[in-house]
Write a protein that holds these residues in place. Structure first.
Motif, mmCIF file in Angstrom:
data_model
loop_
_atom_site.group_PDB
_atom_site.id
_atom_site.type_symbol
_atom_site.label_atom_id
_atom_site.label_comp_id
_atom_site.label_asym_id
_atom_site.label_seq_id
_atom_site.Cartn_x
_atom_site.Cartn_y
_atom_site.Cartn_z
ATOM 1 N N PRO A 1 0.787 -1.237 0.000
ATOM 2 C CA PRO A 1 0.000 0.000 0.000
ATOM 3 C C PRO A 1 0.820 1.290 0.000
ATOM 4 O O PRO A 1 1.784 1.433 0.753
ATOM 5 N N PHE A 2 0.443 2.181 -0.912
ATOM 6 C CA PHE A 2 0.863 3.577 -0.952
ATOM 7 C C PHE A 2 2.334 3.791 -1.320
ATOM 8 O O PHE A 2 2.871 4.871 -1.073
ATOM 9 N N ASN A 3 2.996 2.799 -1.904
ATOM 10 C CA ASN A 3 4.408 2.998 -2.255
ATOM 11 C C ASN A 3 4.804 2.039 -3.365
ATOM 12 O O ASN A 3 4.061 1.113 -3.706
ATOM 13 N N THR A 4 5.990 2.273 -3.935
ATOM 14 C CA THR A 4 6.548 1.366 -4.940
ATOM 15 C C THR A 4 7.949 0.913 -4.530
ATOM 16 O O THR A 4 8.752 0.538 -5.390
ATOM 17 N N LEU A 5 8.217 0.930 -3.242
ATOM 18 C CA LEU A 5 9.525 0.520 -2.736
ATOM 19 C C LEU A 5 9.501 -0.873 -2.117
ATOM 20 O O LEU A 5 10.509 -1.588 -2.147
ATOM 21 N N LEU A 6 8.373 -1.254 -1.547
ATOM 22 C CA LEU A 6 8.221 -2.564 -0.914
ATOM 23 C C LEU A 6 7.197 -3.367 -1.700
ATOM 24 O O LEU A 6 6.076 -2.905 -1.947
ATOM 25 N N TRP A 7 7.586 -4.593 -2.095
ATOM 26 C CA TRP A 7 6.762 -5.399 -2.988
ATOM 27 C C TRP A 7 6.363 -6.711 -2.322
ATOM 28 O O TRP A 7 7.174 -7.348 -1.648
ATOM 29 N N ARG A 8 5.122 -7.080 -2.518
ATOM 30 C CA ARG A 8 4.586 -8.344 -2.014
ATOM 31 C C ARG A 8 4.665 -9.379 -3.126
ATOM 32 O O ARG A 8 4.241 -9.123 -4.255
ATOM 33 N N VAL A 9 5.198 -10.550 -2.799
ATOM 34 C CA VAL A 9 5.322 -11.644 -3.762
ATOM 35 C C VAL A 9 4.438 -12.798 -3.288
ATOM 36 O O VAL A 9 4.544 -13.238 -2.139
ATOM 37 N N THR A 10 3.572 -13.271 -4.173
ATOM 38 C CA THR A 10 2.700 -14.417 -3.895
ATOM 39 C C THR A 10 2.963 -15.494 -4.942
ATOM 40 O O THR A 10 2.869 -15.215 -6.144
ATOM 41 N N ILE A 11 3.285 -16.686 -4.485
ATOM 42 C CA ILE A 11 3.569 -17.809 -5.373
ATOM 43 C C ILE A 11 2.555 -18.919 -5.080
ATOM 44 O O ILE A 11 2.409 -19.338 -3.931
ATOM 45 N N ILE A 12 1.857 -19.383 -6.113
ATOM 46 C CA ILE A 12 0.895 -20.471 -5.949
ATOM 47 C C ILE A 12 1.621 -21.792 -6.181
ATOM 48 O O ILE A 12 2.254 -22.004 -7.223
ATOM 49 N N LEU B 1 8.127 -10.573 1.259
ATOM 50 C CA LEU B 1 8.219 -9.148 0.975
ATOM 51 C C LEU B 1 9.631 -8.824 0.517
ATOM 52 O O LEU B 1 10.610 -9.314 1.093
ATOM 53 N N LEU B 2 9.747 -8.000 -0.508
ATOM 54 C CA LEU B 2 11.046 -7.595 -1.020
ATOM 55 C C LEU B 2 11.063 -6.080 -1.174
ATOM 56 O O LEU B 2 10.162 -5.500 -1.780
ATOM 57 N N SER B 3 12.072 -5.455 -0.621
ATOM 58 C CA SER B 3 12.253 -4.011 -0.741
ATOM 59 C C SER B 3 13.387 -3.710 -1.708
ATOM 60 O O SER B 3 14.337 -4.498 -1.841
ATOM 61 N N VAL B 4 13.295 -2.593 -2.381
ATOM 62 C CA VAL B 4 14.388 -2.199 -3.276
ATOM 63 C C VAL B 4 15.661 -1.935 -2.485
ATOM 64 O O VAL B 4 16.748 -1.874 -3.069
#
Length: 355
Positions: free
Chosen positions: A201-212, A221-224
């Motif tokens: 939410p509200f940023n492009t620095l921290l990314w959520r990764v979901t793998i099925i 979670l991966l941050s730049v």
């Protein structure tokens, strides 16, 4: 994206295209056109699943909006007060104000039916969250300058340039995250597994990764700013054994068409009945998933289709303080933010030792 952002985008596009000739009117008309596709929220398609999966449907179709923009351009060219505005400029004005709305929506997670009426899954290339102030503020600033000065073009053009540069930055950040993720997935044999990488939410620095992964899904979670730190995954049950039952029903199939494999299935006791419920894992966050729908009820041992209704899907242990923890996680992987702490224990399969 949110209504304010879409209105600001339409206004900025309108100003950039015809602000020199129409002045403030280009801003106002552009804002109205920019919000027009979202009027579908007032349509009732019959039940909760239909409303959920038909949103961003025909009103977001590039075919429909281009046709509407062409019609408006021909009307303006015929009936607008005499101005030195060629038909091609009217066409660019109306079409761009309209089609930039679904194109921006397609850069979020929800999914946008750009190619309606073609029967293809909604388009989604998530690089921005549905509300992102850093994208919206340059547009608003540019519009504000135009409204104050009366120069309808310069401010909006600068606002568009800055907001577009932010989107390019977001795309670069996502590519960086993907490159860090690839060797980890290859090591675990998950390189072909369905994946979703989206901003938090509200940023492009921290990314959520979901793998099925079959009946389970993995989250990280991966941050730049994580550098070469290897991501660690938490594993959750997604009720995959119930998926065939869900897909046997029309509404279950529709949800799968809309969200793909990113669905969780469970049986809940609702008003004394065993009820099959599907949750969209894409939207929200572990423990804060926003959309769950009833699909069927069990009667005398058999599943019968139910009228789909939307259910609150937040786990009881969810805590809104997680947003603050997400903000801290952007800049440092320590202490780790374990999403399993927000999720009911029955869904947690495996967590790293650090959790």
């Amino acid at each position: 994206m949110d209504t304010l952002t879409q209105a600001a985008l339409g206004a900025a596009v309108g100003g950039a295209v015809l602000g020199r000739r129409l002045g403030r009117k280009a801003i106002v008309i552009g804002a109205v056109l920019g919000t027009l596709p979202d009027l579908d929220v007032f349509l009732d398609y019959g039940d909760a699943v239909a409303n959920y999966t038909q949103h961003r449907g025909f009103t977001h179709s590039l075919f429909v909006l281009t046709g509407l923009g062409t019609l408006l351009a021909l009307t303006a060219d015929r009936f607008a007060p005499a101005r030195d505005i060629a038909l091609r400029h009217w066409w660019a004005f109306f079409v761009l104000c309209l089609v930039t709305h679904p194109l921006l929506d397609a850069l979020t997670t929800y999914g946008t039916q750009l190619w309606w009426p073609m029967d293809v899954r909604p388009s989604a290339w998530p690089v921005v969250f549905i509300i992102d102030p850093l994208y919206t503020l340059p547009l608003l600033a540019g519009i504000g300058v135009a409204l104050v000065t009366g120069n309808g073009r310069r401010g909006p053009a600068w606002g568009l340039a800055l907001s577009s540069a932010y989107l390019l930055f977001a795309m670069g950040a996502k590519i960086l995250v993907e490159q860090r993720l690839e060797p980890v997935l290859a090591e675990q044999g998950l390189q072909e597994a369905p994946r979703l990488i989206q901003p938090t939410p509200f940023n492009t620095l921290l990314w959520r990764v979901t793998i099925i992964d079959g009946a389970q899904h993995h989250e990280t979670l991966l941050s730049v700013f994580d550098g070469n730190r290897e991501p660690t995954f938490e594993t959750f049950d997604r009720g995959g054994e119930l998926e065939p039952t869900a897909l046997a029903f029309e509404r279950g199939e529709r949800l799968h068409w809309f969200a793909g494999p990113f669905l969780r299935y469970e049986i809940r006791d609702l008003e004394g009945e065993e009820t099959l419920v599907a949750t969209d894992l894409r939207l929200g966050f572990p423990g804060f998933h926003a959309f769950s729908f009833t699909l069927a009820v069990r009667e005398d041992g058999d599943w019968r289709p139910a009228v789909p209704t939307e259910q609150l899907s937040f786990d009881a242990r969810a805590d809104l303080d997680a947003l603050g923890q997400l903000g801290s996680r952007i800049f440092s992987p320590e202490p780790p933010l374990c999403t399993s702490e927000f999720v009911a224990d029955r869904w947690v399969v495996d967590t790293p030792a650090s959790c």
